[in-house]
Design an enzyme around this catalytic site. Structure first.
Site, PDB file in Angstrom:
ATOM      1  N   HIS A 127     -11.030  -0.777  -4.319  1.00  0.00           N
ATOM      2  CA  HIS A 127     -12.006  -0.201  -5.255  1.00  0.00           C
ATOM      3  C   HIS A 127     -13.260  -1.056  -5.376  1.00  0.00           C
ATOM      4  O   HIS A 127     -14.322  -0.533  -5.715  1.00  0.00           O
ATOM      5  CB  HIS A 127     -11.349   0.035  -6.618  1.00  0.00           C
ATOM      6  N   HIS A 171      -7.003  11.519   0.035  1.00  0.00           N
ATOM      7  CA  HIS A 171      -5.751  11.325  -0.713  1.00  0.00           C
ATOM      8  C   HIS A 171      -6.171  10.789  -2.088  1.00  0.00           C
ATOM      9  O   HIS A 171      -6.265   9.575  -2.279  1.00  0.00           O
ATOM     10  CB  HIS A 171      -4.845  10.310  -0.013  1.00  0.00           C
ATOM     11  N   SER A 217      -9.647   6.291  -7.216  1.00  0.00           N
ATOM     12  CA  SER A 217     -10.886   6.436  -6.436  1.00  0.00           C
ATOM     13  C   SER A 217     -11.771   7.581  -6.956  1.00  0.00           C
ATOM     14  O   SER A 217     -13.002   7.431  -6.998  1.00  0.00           O
ATOM     15  CB  SER A 217     -10.566   6.584  -4.946  1.00  0.00           C
ATOM     16  N   GLU A 276      -5.551  16.460  -2.673  1.00  0.00           N
ATOM     17  CA  GLU A 276      -4.329  15.841  -3.204  1.00  0.00           C
ATOM     18  C   GLU A 276      -3.215  16.868  -3.083  1.00  0.00           C
ATOM     19  O   GLU A 276      -3.418  18.051  -3.352  1.00  0.00           O
ATOM     20  CB  GLU A 276      -4.546  15.421  -4.669  1.00  0.00           C
ATOM     21  N   ASP A 293      -3.792  19.468   2.624  1.00  0.00           N
ATOM     22  CA  ASP A 293      -3.714  18.251   3.426  1.00  0.00           C
ATOM     23  C   ASP A 293      -5.100  17.595   3.584  1.00  0.00           C
ATOM     24  O   ASP A 293      -6.050  18.227   4.054  1.00  0.00           O
ATOM     25  CB  ASP A 293      -3.140  18.617   4.799  1.00  0.00           C
ATOM     26  N   GLY A 294      -5.175  16.329   3.201  1.00  0.00           N
ATOM     27  CA  GLY A 294      -6.454  15.626   3.213  1.00  0.00           C
ATOM     28  C   GLY A 294      -6.993  15.329   4.607  1.00  0.00           C
ATOM     29  O   GLY A 294      -8.211  15.256   4.802  1.00  0.00           O
ATOM     30  N   ASP A 313      -6.866   7.259   2.201  1.00  0.00           N
ATOM     31  CA  ASP A 313      -6.001   6.334   1.460  1.00  0.00           C
ATOM     32  C   ASP A 313      -4.587   6.925   1.330  1.00  0.00           C
ATOM     33  O   ASP A 313      -4.142   7.268   0.238  1.00  0.00           O
ATOM     34  CB  ASP A 313      -6.655   6.121   0.071  1.00  0.00           C
TER      35      ASP A 313
END
Ligand SMILES: C[S@@+](CC[C@H](N)C(=O)[O-])C[C@H]1O[C@@H](n2cnc3c(N)ncnc32)[C@H](O)[C@@H]1O
Length: 279
Positions: free
Chosen positions: A19, A42, A100, A118, A143-144, A164
């Site tokens: 971060h 994600h 995030s 997500e 799906d990311g 991520d």
């Protein structure tokens, strides 16, 4: 398999590194008037309550953000991140920690847009509640990896992509790098930040090697290991691969990394910062 919940880990040493880099990157992007796209493959829940049963069960944030949040002697380069966390905890106690999307929310302007992916049914609900009424925030329960590729190149031709994954599945190590390599082919000027845990060294080496064999240029790697590599179960370190980092990020990390090693680690801790592939 969707057993991973970031609420157990929010604010831990890996979040501190990830971060702080995300904050510096978004800070850099907002120095230009022109809008940009932030894409988070994600996303997690968006914001975490540190008093809840998850964070309290592991206490990981106590070994991460809690150790540095009030340190006025922290390096300048870490201050944007620490100020952000402090501003969210304005009454002085560390009660909440942003994911995030929470970090991104603090930076986004009218001309920017945020795209969040997500899969977890509970976390997507938290994320939607967290972003309720936020303008130009687009959330999908899908799906990311596919999501990133569907949005690339962004119309603004300015973009930051955070990948991520939870790495519950070994295939994430391969899929995450492959997604960046594919995205890079369509959008070579984007900034891509890929988080990884150090659990088994050979998996990280495989990621490095996959990048090195690709067309990707300008790749920075930063890693903080609290303890030496081990064959035992568990995460000993954390790292990021950053494609097209902001030009001053290496210098900022040169300030940040010795500090994080000293504050979050011990005598057996180490860090590395390396330009893996030249511009
Ligand atoms: C490490 S957490 C994300 C943390 C968040 N990026 C942050 O920094 O606060 C990983 C998240 O990815 C979600 N997830 C797992 N597989 C996914 C996929 N294929 N696409 C989108 N989300 C996924 C998990 O439910 C989990 O919430």
């Amino acid at each position: 398999m969707l057993s991973y919940r970031h609420a157990f880990h929010a604010g831990n040493f890996a979040d501190v590194l990830k971060h702080s880099v995300l904050t510096l990157t978004l800070d850099y992007m907002t120095r230009k008037e022109k809008g940009f796209h932030y894409i988070d493959s994600h996303s997690g829940a968006g914001m975490y309550q540190l008093a809840d049963e998850y964070a309290q069960k592991t206490g990981e944030y106590k070994e991460g953000i809690e150790k540095i949040i009030k340190d006025e002697s922290a390096p300048e380069a870490l201050k944007p991140y620490l100020s952000l966390i402090n501003s969210l905890n304005a009454n002085g106690d560390l009660e909440v920690y942003p994911g995030s999307p929470g970090i991104a929310k603090a930076f986004m302007r009218r001309q920017d847009s945020t795209h969040l992916f997500e899969l977890h049914p509970t976390d997507i609900q938290h994320l939607e509640d967290f972003c309720y009424r936020s303008k130009k925030v687009f959330i999908k329960q899908s799906d990311g990896y596919q999501g990133v590729l569907g949005l690339i190149p962004p119309p603004s031709r300015r973009g930051v992509v955070l990948i991520d994954p939870p790495y519950e599945l070994k295939e994430d190590y391969v899929k995450a790098v492959k997604t960046i390599i594919k995205a890079y082919k369509k959008f070579a000027t984007g900034t891509y930040i890929l988080w990884y845990p150090v659990v088994k060294r050979d998996l990280v080496e495989q990621m490095k090697s996959n990048f090195k064999q690709s067309e990707v240029k300008n790749l920075l790697q930063v890693e903080l290991c609290l303890t030496p590599d081990s064959d035992e179960y568990g995460m000993t370190g954390t790292g990021l691969f950053i494609v097209n980092p902001p030009w001053e990020l290496t210098k900022q990390l040169e300030e940040i990394m010795p500090y994080l090693k000293a504050q979050l680690g011990n005598e057996s801790s180490s860090y590395q910062l390396e330009q893996l592939i030249a511009e």
